[in-house]
Structure formats: C-alpha cells, structure tokens
Design a protein around this motif. Structure first.
Motif, PDB file in Angstrom:
ATOM      1  N   LYS A  81      -4.099  -0.736   7.586  1.00  0.00           N
ATOM      2  CA  LYS A  81      -2.914   0.132   7.502  1.00  0.00           C
ATOM      3  C   LYS A  81      -3.277   1.522   6.982  1.00  0.00           C
ATOM      4  CE  LYS A  81       0.291  -2.851   8.828  1.00  0.00           C
ATOM      5  NZ  LYS A  81       1.181  -2.645   9.978  1.00  0.00           N
ATOM      6  N   SER A 140      -3.438   4.039  10.798  1.00  0.00           N
ATOM      7  CA  SER A 140      -3.608   2.602  10.961  1.00  0.00           C
ATOM      8  C   SER A 140      -4.223   2.275  12.318  1.00  0.00           C
ATOM      9  CB  SER A 140      -2.238   1.921  10.807  1.00  0.00           C
ATOM     10  OG  SER A 140      -2.335   0.525  10.890  1.00  0.00           O
ATOM     11  N   HIS A 143      -8.836   6.604  12.118  1.00  0.00           N
ATOM     12  CA  HIS A 143      -8.030   5.922  11.104  1.00  0.00           C
ATOM     13  C   HIS A 143      -8.772   5.618   9.807  1.00  0.00           C
ATOM     14  CE1 HIS A 143     -10.056   2.269  12.458  1.00  0.00           C
ATOM     15  NE2 HIS A 143      -9.475   1.589  11.502  1.00  0.00           N
TER      16      HIS A 143
END
Length: 395
Positions: free
Chosen positions: A233, A304, A345
C-alpha cells in the motif's frame, strides 16, 4: 447440522417479472466487509438500474453460499422485482455447498436461464460442471490477486470455457491472461464505481480539524489496511518521502486512516525519520465519516500496487488530487495519468516530488471540479449501469 435457509422472503420467491433470466452465484457479500464485497454490491445496484431502464427488464436470482438469512441485505425487500436472494449458509460448509449445488442444478434444468454469473473463481469449477453439459453459458467475475497467479487446472479450465470473463481493470486482465493462458478477447471490463452523491466536495469539517489538530495544516491522506501482509500500500514509502516534502512545505501533516498489525512498525519508522509530530494515525474510521475525511485532505497519496483502487475514485469525486503507483490497475481510475500522478510505488524520491507538485497547485490535475467531472463520467453509478446493460443484453 443446520439446513441452509434458501430465501428470506418465502412469499416472494418468484419475481413479479416472471422466471429469473439470470443467476448470480457468490461466496458471500453481506456477512463480511471487503473490497470484493463492496464491489459486488455496486454491481448488483447497477443491475437494478439497468433492469429498471430496460424496455424488457429481466429478473435475477442471487445465490449466496456463505451468507445467512440473518445478514443485513439492503436489496432484500418485498417490492424488489429485479433481485431475489437465496441463502445457503450452514454449520457444515460441505453441506451448504452440496445444497447450493442441488438447488442450482434444479434451477438450470427447469428454467434454463440466459446465463449464470459466477462471482468468484473458487466457484468456477462447480459452475462449469453444471452449466457446460446443459449448454448454458456462464460468465466468471474476477477482481485481482485471486487470478494473478497460476491456478489449479480445474479453475483454469473453468475460466477458459466461460462465455466471458468480467474484471475490474486492464491490469487485472493482463495479469490473469499471463498467468493462466487466457484469451484477452474473453474479458469484459466492469470497473469499480463511486457514488458521487456520497463522495462530493465540501469545506474542511471543523470537527475533524479539531479531532486531529489539523488547523492551519495542509493534509496528505491515505486510506489503507495497515497489515504486515499489505505493505504494498506504500504508507512506509510516503513516510520516507515526508522529510523532503516538509522541507518544501513545512505546514504539511500526513493523515493515515486504517488499522492493522503493521501500525507499530510504521509508528516506529515515523519516529526514526523525525516526522512523528507531522503524522496522525487515525485508526479505523466509520464508513459514514469517510466522505468528510476526504474533504479534510489536500491530496490523496497511496503509491500502491492495486487491482484497481476505488479509493482514488472516492478522492477524485471529492475534488481531491491523487497520487498512485505505476504499472498497476490504478491506471484505469487515473485514466493513464490524465487525472493524477503515477509514480514508481517503492520510490520515496518520486513520491516526494509528486506531492510537492500537488501542493504547489500549478498542475491542471489539481482542479477539483474537473477531477470530479471526469471521474463521474467514466465511473459514476449511471455509467456502469449502462455498461452492465450492454453486457447482459438488455434492450
């Protein structure tokens, strides 16, 4: 042994529209909370809208393997002409599955529905076993990680033999095809939706500014599970980006909404980075308060790896600019970067630079009314109902 309860409305087993034209079969959608369950409820709402708008409305039955009659079901009311529910929860899982199999086979033999929509790959071998010999077409709904890895042979064969495969994003389609030798032409996109009446722009709520001590602060926000198995995440990545962001924008605070066993690690990381005073761990937030939490944010940040990422839709419908990961399903809600920032990410430097740009407010992607308009045009409930209407063959 408890016998499964097959209906909560015995007086309305048959829809006023006549025999059910379609059958949905799900694991569960009311007895637990989660992204799949929320998405499925959105699909059922879209089915109601599509059927109501059709000149030839078609009823559907919904079979639920693990839900019981005591579950709170917002659709299950006596005057619902489009959806009828059957519950198969049992103290013995195999008995519930066996009973569902028997009742479903009876429906297929007597009614020969236009199609069966299988709500999870775990049910797909059973649906194939019953439908294929009878020549009844079936579709399988897929979501994300459950089909991103190689599947057992029976599940893979069930997907390959399906009339269609529905999925939420191009990324999920591509990952499923790569891992399970599926034909991309089988796939139809049925993305997540956002309710623009619930998630809408508004002033920063005073009670939240006071609760989290955010007066005179510009707020970055993330809504995510803080589980040790979900570090993708990117909450830790945003924490590592925070020192650089604060160097350019010292009035920033980072509001983290969510709970889970990874919170102690993240709190320790904030301490080590010297940013704990600028980080607010809000914990669990009730669903009814979530729209106000988006309104308190100046930017939504979640670098994420998502199958789709409905939180991005919720933020943009609220007029909030967003940052997502790159090379994942978030490309669909962000419309390939047209509506937001996509960054590698696990790269704190890239996250920091994007956040600095968002807070400077010079980019067109921070225009709240435009973000909301573009988001609802593609992912509003009405747009998805029209897409489902075409998929189901409504006139």
């Amino acid at each position: 042994m408890t016998t499964p309860l097959l209906t909560s409305n015995p007086s309305s087993v048959r829809s006023p529209l006549g025999e059910s034209t379609h059958l949905f079969v799900f694991l569960e959608i009311f007895s637990c909370e989660g992204g799949i369950q929320s998405y499925v409820q959105d699909v059922l709402r879209a089915y109601e809208q599509a059927a109501a708008a059709s000149s030839n409305p078609q009823a559907a039955e919904v079979f639920l393997l693990r839900d019981g009659v005591s579950c709170e079901n917002p659709f299950d009311h006596l005057n619902n002409p489009y959806l009828q529910f059957r519950y198969f929860k049992s103290n013995s899982p195999w008995w519930g599955r066996l009973t569902l199999m028997g009742v479903l086979l009876g429906r297929l033999l007597r009614q020969r529905p236009a199609s069966v929509i299988c709500g999870h790959v775990k049910l797909a071998p059973l649906i194939r076993l019953l439908c294929k010999p009878l020549g009844i077409p079936y579709r399988v709904m897929t979501y994300g990680k459950e089909v991103w890895q190689p599947l057992p042979g029976s599940a893979r064969q069930a997907l390959q033999d399906a009339q269609e495969l529905w999925t939420i994003s191009r990324h999920s389609r591509d990952r499923a095809c790569e891992s399970n030798h599926l034909d991309p032409e089988q796939f139809k996109l049925l993305p997540c939706v956002v309710n623009g009446d619930i998630f809408s722009p508004g002033p920063k709520p005073a009670y939240l500014l006071e609760r989290y001590h955010l007066q005179d602060a510009r707020v970055l926000m993330t809504v995510a599970r803080l589980w040790s198995g979900d570090i993708y995440k990117g909450v830790d990545v945003t924490l590592r980006a925070l020192p650089k962001i604060l160097h350019h924008h010292p009035d920033v605070k980072y509001l983290i909404i969510g709970r889970g066993d990874d919170r102690p690690r993240l709190e320790q990381l904030a301490q080590e980075l010297g940013v704990s005073e600028q980080v607010v761990f809000a914990g669990f937030v009730p669903t009814e308060e979530l729209p106000d939490h988006y309104r308190v944010a100046d930017a939504y940040v979640m670098p994420s790896q998502e199958g789709f990422g409905i939180v991005y839709l919720e933020a943009m419908a609220s007029g909030i600019p967003v940052l997502s990961g790159q090379g994942d399903g978030s490309a669909d809600p962000l419309q390939d970067g047209k509506l937001g920032w996509q960054v590698a990410h696990r790269d704190p430097e890239a996250v920091a630079q994007a956040c600095i740009e968002m807070l400077e407010g010079k980019d067109a992607r921070v225009d709240g009314p435009w973000l909301r308009q573009e988001t609802l045009a593609q992912f509003g409930e009405g747009a998805i109902a029209q897409r489902l209407q075409r998929l189901m063959g409504f006139q």
